[in-house]
Write a protein that holds these residues in place. Structure first.
Motif: not given
Length: 156
Positions: A12-18, A111-113
């Motif tokens: 599984f994947d978790i997105e974060m701002d760090a 992907k958006n950096g």
């Protein structure tokens, strides 16, 4: 009737701002600070052998899972270039249900950096058919990652 397999894998994947660097550095080189980011889940991380951030090091976590304080002693492997950490369980509460329990986390750029994705893989072998898949551990890692990521960017 076929016996169900006793091995399993959760991914599984978790997105974060760090950034990937922030998250990886905290987990790889300063895991003893993780309790500052999620004190309800992680009480401590102690170094038993080696050095933080070095393959072959052994650490012991004290954490709360399903309302109970538990421990997990791991030998660690690192791929610093690809921001990969492998936690191979040696001792702890999970071995009451699982013959083996290996957790891999890789931190990737979005992907958006902006920000990052923590890609988790949990591989395990159950002791017997009566043991369930570790779905609650998946939720634990999702919440821990979210807490860590939020903590890492809170002062930005």
């Amino acid at each position: 009737m076929a016996t169900p397999p006793l091995t399993g894998k959760l991914e599984f994947d978790i997105e974060m701002d760090a950034t990937p660097e922030q998250f990886y550095h905290l987990f790889a080189h300063n895991p003893h600070h993780v309790h500052h980011t999620s004190s309800e889940k992680v009480h401590s991380c102690d170094l038993h052998e080696g050095e933080f951030g070095k393959s072959g090091s052994i650490i012991c976590w004290k954490y709360v899972h399903e309302g109970k304080t538990k421990t997990a002693k791991h030998v660690l492997e690192f791929d610093h270039d690809n921001k990969v950490i492998i936690f191979n369980l040696l001792e702890g509460d999970l071995l009451e249900e699982y013959k083996s329990f290996v957790v891999t986390v890789q931190t990737l750029s979005k992907k958006n950096g902006k920000g990052s994705i923590a890609h988790w893989i949990v591989e395990y072998e159950m002791l017997h058919e009566g043991v369930g898949h570790p779905e609650s551990m998946r939720q634990f890692f999702i919440e821990l990652t979210t807490d860590m990521g939020a903590h890492l960017v809170k002062d930005e």
